[in-house]
Motif scaffolding. Sequence first.
Motif, PDB file in Angstrom:
ATOM      1  N   GLU A  16       0.845  -1.209   0.000  1.00  0.00           N
ATOM      2  CA  GLU A  16       0.000   0.000   0.000  1.00  0.00           C
ATOM      3  C   GLU A  16       0.871   1.247   0.000  1.00  0.00           C
ATOM      4  OE1 GLU A  16      -2.077   3.431   1.350  1.00  0.00           O
ATOM      5  OE2 GLU A  16      -0.630   2.397   2.603  1.00  0.00           O
ATOM      6  N   ARG A  17       1.934   1.245   0.810  1.00  0.00           N
ATOM      7  CA  ARG A  17       2.827   2.414   0.848  1.00  0.00           C
ATOM      8  C   ARG A  17       3.544   2.586  -0.495  1.00  0.00           C
ATOM      9  NH1 ARG A  17       3.293   0.284   5.893  1.00  0.00           N
ATOM     10  NH2 ARG A  17       5.262  -0.776   5.505  1.00  0.00           N
ATOM     11  N   ALA A  18       3.930   1.488  -1.125  1.00  0.00           N
ATOM     12  CA  ALA A  18       4.578   1.570  -2.446  1.00  0.00           C
ATOM     13  C   ALA A  18       3.598   2.104  -3.489  1.00  0.00           C
ATOM     14  CB  ALA A  18       5.104   0.196  -2.859  1.00  0.00           C
ATOM     15  N   ALA A  19       2.349   1.651  -3.412  1.00  0.00           N
ATOM     16  CA  ALA A  19       1.332   2.148  -4.355  1.00  0.00           C
ATOM     17  C   ALA A  19       1.074   3.629  -4.128  1.00  0.00           C
ATOM     18  CB  ALA A  19       0.039   1.348  -4.208  1.00  0.00           C
ATOM     19  N   ALA A  20       1.088   4.062  -2.869  1.00  0.00           N
ATOM     20  CA  ALA A  20       0.893   5.486  -2.573  1.00  0.00           C
ATOM     21  C   ALA A  20       2.052   6.311  -3.128  1.00  0.00           C
ATOM     22  CB  ALA A  20       0.754   5.697  -1.069  1.00  0.00           C
ATOM     23  N   ALA A  21       3.266   5.790  -3.000  1.00  0.00           N
ATOM     24  CA  ALA A  21       4.428   6.503  -3.538  1.00  0.00           C
ATOM     25  C   ALA A  21       4.356   6.573  -5.071  1.00  0.00           C
ATOM     26  CB  ALA A  21       5.717   5.816  -3.098  1.00  0.00           C
ATOM     27  N   SER A  22       3.958   5.474  -5.698  1.00  0.00           N
ATOM     28  CA  SER A  22       3.812   5.470  -7.162  1.00  0.00           C
ATOM     29  C   SER A  22       2.750   6.468  -7.606  1.00  0.00           C
ATOM     30  CB  SER A  22       3.429   4.077  -7.653  1.00  0.00           C
ATOM     31  OG  SER A  22       4.492   3.185  -7.452  1.00  0.00           O
ATOM     32  N   LEU A  23       1.656   6.518  -6.856  1.00  0.00           N
ATOM     33  CA  LEU A  23       0.594   7.473  -7.173  1.00  0.00           C
ATOM     34  C   LEU A  23       1.106   8.901  -7.052  1.00  0.00           C
ATOM     35  CD1 LEU A  23      -2.300   8.287  -7.779  1.00  0.00           C
ATOM     36  CD2 LEU A  23      -2.843   7.916  -5.362  1.00  0.00           C
ATOM     37  N   SER A  24       1.838   9.177  -6.007  1.00  0.00           N
ATOM     38  CA  SER A  24       2.386  10.519  -5.819  1.00  0.00           C
ATOM     39  C   SER A  24       3.316  10.898  -6.974  1.00  0.00           C
ATOM     40  CB  SER A  24       3.136  10.584  -4.488  1.00  0.00           C
ATOM     41  OG  SER A  24       3.728  11.838  -4.310  1.00  0.00           O
ATOM     42  N   ASN A  25       4.187   9.967  -7.351  1.00  0.00           N
ATOM     43  CA  ASN A  25       5.110  10.236  -8.469  1.00  0.00           C
ATOM     44  C   ASN A  25       4.355  10.422  -9.776  1.00  0.00           C
ATOM     45  OD1 ASN A  25       7.308  10.031  -6.759  1.00  0.00           O
ATOM     46  ND2 ASN A  25       7.675   7.878  -7.229  1.00  0.00           N
ATOM     47  N   ALA A  26       3.345   9.595 -10.013  1.00  0.00           N
ATOM     48  CA  ALA A  26       2.572   9.705 -11.254  1.00  0.00           C
ATOM     49  C   ALA A  26       1.815  11.025 -11.308  1.00  0.00           C
ATOM     50  CB  ALA A  26       1.607   8.528 -11.376  1.00  0.00           C
ATOM     51  N   ARG A  27       1.255  11.437 -10.186  1.00  0.00           N
ATOM     52  CA  ARG A  27       0.551  12.733 -10.165  1.00  0.00           C
ATOM     53  C   ARG A  27       1.516  13.889 -10.403  1.00  0.00           C
ATOM     54  NH1 ARG A  27      -3.705  11.826  -5.185  1.00  0.00           N
ATOM     55  NH2 ARG A  27      -5.222  10.644  -6.393  1.00  0.00           N
ATOM     56  N   ALA A  28       2.704  13.811  -9.809  1.00  0.00           N
ATOM     57  CA  ALA A  28       3.701  14.868 -10.017  1.00  0.00           C
ATOM     58  C   ALA A  28       4.111  14.932 -11.487  1.00  0.00           C
ATOM     59  CB  ALA A  28       4.916  14.627  -9.127  1.00  0.00           C
ATOM     60  N   ALA A  29       4.304  13.767 -12.108  1.00  0.00           N
ATOM     61  CA  ALA A  29       4.677  13.736 -13.527  1.00  0.00           C
ATOM     62  C   ALA A  29       3.550  14.286 -14.393  1.00  0.00           C
ATOM     63  CB  ALA A  29       5.025  12.302 -13.947  1.00  0.00           C
ATOM     64  N   ALA A  30       2.309  13.944 -14.067  1.00  0.00           N
ATOM     65  CA  ALA A  30       1.166  14.457 -14.833  1.00  0.00           C
ATOM     66  C   ALA A  30       1.054  15.971 -14.679  1.00  0.00           C
ATOM     67  CB  ALA A  30      -0.124  13.773 -14.380  1.00  0.00           C
ATOM     68  N   ASP A  31       1.258  16.452 -13.454  1.00  0.00           N
ATOM     69  CA  ASP A  31       1.217  17.905 -13.226  1.00  0.00           C
ATOM     70  C   ASP A  31       2.330  18.615 -13.993  1.00  0.00           C
ATOM     71  OD1 ASP A  31      -0.966  17.555 -11.575  1.00  0.00           O
ATOM     72  OD2 ASP A  31       0.180  17.758  -9.701  1.00  0.00           O
ATOM     73  N   ALA A  32       3.523  18.023 -14.022  1.00  0.00           N
ATOM     74  CA  ALA A  32       4.644  18.627 -14.749  1.00  0.00           C
ATOM     75  C   ALA A  32       4.351  18.667 -16.243  1.00  0.00           C
ATOM     76  CB  ALA A  32       5.929  17.846 -14.474  1.00  0.00           C
ATOM     77  N   ALA A  33       3.770  17.603 -16.774  1.00  0.00           N
ATOM     78  CA  ALA A  33       3.436  17.575 -18.203  1.00  0.00           C
ATOM     79  C   ALA A  33       2.375  18.619 -18.526  1.00  0.00           C
ATOM     80  CB  ALA A  33       2.969  16.178 -18.610  1.00  0.00           C
ATOM     81  N   GLU A  34       1.382  18.749 -17.650  1.00  0.00           N
ATOM     82  CA  GLU A  34       0.333  19.753 -17.878  1.00  0.00           C
ATOM     83  C   GLU A  34       0.916  21.164 -17.822  1.00  0.00           C
ATOM     84  OE1 GLU A  34      -3.074  21.043 -19.167  1.00  0.00           O
ATOM     85  OE2 GLU A  34      -2.701  18.898 -18.874  1.00  0.00           O
ATOM     86  N   SER A  35       1.855  21.390 -16.918  1.00  0.00           N
ATOM     87  CA  SER A  35       2.517  22.697 -16.846  1.00  0.00           C
ATOM     88  C   SER A  35       3.312  22.976 -18.121  1.00  0.00           C
ATOM     89  CB  SER A  35       3.452  22.763 -15.641  1.00  0.00           C
ATOM     90  OG  SER A  35       2.721  22.718 -14.450  1.00  0.00           O
ATOM     91  N   ALA A  36       3.949  21.942 -18.650  1.00  0.00           N
ATOM     92  CA  ALA A  36       4.705  22.104 -19.895  1.00  0.00           C
ATOM     93  C   ALA A  36       3.775  22.466 -21.049  1.00  0.00           C
ATOM     94  CB  ALA A  36       5.479  20.824 -20.214  1.00  0.00           C
ATOM     95  N   VAL A  37       2.599  21.854 -21.077  1.00  0.00           N
ATOM     96  CA  VAL A  37       1.614  22.191 -22.113  1.00  0.00           C
ATOM     97  C   VAL A  37       1.207  23.656 -21.977  1.00  0.00           C
ATOM     98  CG1 VAL A  37      -0.763  21.792 -22.889  1.00  0.00           C
ATOM     99  CG2 VAL A  37       0.748  19.848 -22.445  1.00  0.00           C
ATOM    100  N   GLU A  38       0.936  24.077 -20.757  1.00  0.00           N
ATOM    101  CA  GLU A  38       0.532  25.473 -20.533  1.00  0.00           C
ATOM    102  C   GLU A  38       1.631  26.444 -20.946  1.00  0.00           C
ATOM    103  OE1 GLU A  38      -0.649  25.653 -16.431  1.00  0.00           O
ATOM    104  OE2 GLU A  38      -2.355  24.319 -16.768  1.00  0.00           O
ATOM    105  N   ARG A  39       2.891  26.098 -20.632  1.00  0.00           N
ATOM    106  CA  ARG A  39       4.003  26.966 -21.028  1.00  0.00           C
ATOM    107  C   ARG A  39       4.134  27.019 -22.554  1.00  0.00           C
ATOM    108  NH1 ARG A  39       6.409  24.247 -16.817  1.00  0.00           N
ATOM    109  NH2 ARG A  39       7.682  22.992 -18.238  1.00  0.00           N
ATOM    110  N   ALA A  40       3.932  25.887 -23.211  1.00  0.00           N
ATOM    111  CA  ALA A  40       4.025  25.855 -24.681  1.00  0.00           C
ATOM    112  C   ALA A  40       2.923  26.698 -25.309  1.00  0.00           C
ATOM    113  CB  ALA A  40       3.957  24.410 -25.176  1.00  0.00           C
TER     114      ALA A  40
END
Length: 141
Positions: A16-40
Amino acid sequence: MTFPLSALLRVRGVQERAAAASLSNARAAADAAESAVERAVSSLSDIAPQIDDPATLLAMVAARSSGQAALADLRVLAQVRQDAAEAASRAHVEARRELKGLERLESAHLESERAEERRVEQNVLDEIAVVRAARDAGSAA
């Protein structure tokens, strides 16, 4: 007696803790990609519409074309990362559900053990009371 599934409970906790960490990393990556789209998008809108000569027109067309291609790639990347975040969220929910199920089993086991201890204690107290009553009845005679 210890909970017979305690090792599995610990494993599920780690999962469960590993899944929570993966979720956190995936959300951070998704947020970074969305920010890159906005900057573009912002960068593309900043290209000056002022055209003074044919060379500037060609440069602007090339910049817009390149920017649009990059934006399309970024949007695809953002969607892929969003999909990964959603998959990680589902995995976390599943891991959490499995952990909670085992925690409920452990809780029921502990309650059963406490009830058994209370029953044994009550039997001992009843036996003491019977012996005392028999002794008091014997000494009164």
